[in-house]
Design a protein around this motif. Structure first.
Motif: not given
Length: 315
Positions: A80-86
């Motif tokens: 979830g955190s990674l998708m937030g910056v991709l």
């Protein structure tokens, strides 16, 4: 960056920063300036992954796919955190995992029940939801295109019912999550890699695991990329040994089945002895105490997984 390793065919691994160095790897596949990331690690992985992209002069916008081999939190906790910056990425996950990525509350509750809320916060941080519109269910046989490079998703249960493996035709390699076992780099010997199964709870199924290994081998892969930890070669021989070691895990569990309150302890003791014998057979140069330290958590989890499997058969 010490956490970044580069291999052939634009494949790279980044240390996930999970618990200890060289425990969990996140893999990048780079093709013509576009990127697929396999597994997210925990929230601790986000900054190392962004740093790895920067090392290749790539922006977060270059990532087309984040592919989860399964939704255990050491593989998916940071999704979830990674998708937030991709901003351009789509998430690929087994159909059984989609609802848990949209609403991770049940997933977090299950892990919390085992480890406690304090440990979960320390290991994983906040598990963020992902909008369903950004998720592609990775059905068996799904093929996705990465700048002309085909990635094939295969349903590979045995470790978990929501587990996929990803075949990269360009490199003749699989990204195997946990279905092809554990291979910690500290045990490498003369260019060879040690291998050991993972029967982590709660969905270990030896019959399915054998079948998944056979499915992977049917593609004649030259290389496997494991989450724990990264590149493994001599694939066919390792698959043979994994089949044998899975059967040994099952044998150890069955022998302890009637041990009542001592059942898990006896299973773990049997697995510990199996690990040490296997390390000696392999020619491992590490002291026995160091081998046991590296695999301490895995032995606990394997024993727990085997106990759950025994109970599921009784039901």
């Amino acid at each position: 960056m010490n956490s970044l390793r580069s291999y052939e065919h634009g494949i790279h691994s980044v240390d996930a920063g999970y618990v200890r160095p060289l425990l969990a790897a996140v893999h990048l596949i780079v093709e013509e300036g576009r990127v697929a990331i396999v597994d997210s690690g925990s929230n601790a992985s986000v900054q190392p992954l962004l740093a790895a992209l920067n090392a290749f002069d790539l922006l977060p916008e270059a990532v087309d796919y984040l592919i989860l081999t399964h939704i255990h939190l050491d593989h998916a906790g940071g999704a979830g955190s990674l998708m937030g910056v991709l901003p351009n990425a789509r998430l690929l996950v087994h159909p059984r995992g989609v609802a848990h990525m949209v609403d991770p509350s049940r997933l977090v509750a299950g892990v919390t029940a085992v480890y406690g809320s304090a440990a979960v916060r320390e290991l994983y941080g906040e598990i963020l939801p992902i909008a369903e519109r950004r998720i592609i269910p990775a059905t068996h046989g799904l093929r996705v295109d990465l700048a002309g490079r085909e990635l094939l998703c295969l349903d590979t249960p045995g470790h978990a019912r929501h587990h996929i493996s990803v075949y990269d035709h360009r490199s003749s390699s699989f990204f195997t999550g946990d279905i092809f076992g554990l291979s910690y780099r500290e045990l490498d010997r003369d260019g060879r890699q040690f291998i050991f199964p993972t029967t982590t709870p709660v969905q270990f199924d030896p019959v399915a695991m054998h079948a998944s290994l056979d499915l992977l081998l049917s593609h004649a892969p030259q290389v496997m990329y494991l989450t724990h930890y990264s590149q493994v070669r001599d694939v066919a021989a390792k698959a043979v040994r994994l089949h044998e070691l899975i059967d040994e895990h099952v044998r150890i569990a069955r022998l302890a089945d009637a041990a009542g309150s001592q059942r898990r302890a006896r299973i773990r003791a049997g697995l510990q002895e199996l690990l040490l014998v296997e390390a000696e057979r392999f020619g491992c140069a590490l002291p026995r105490a160091q081998v046991l330290k590296l695999f301490a958590t895995d032995l606990d989890l394997n024993a727990q997984g085997l106990e759950v499997w025994l109970d599921s058969r009784a039901g």
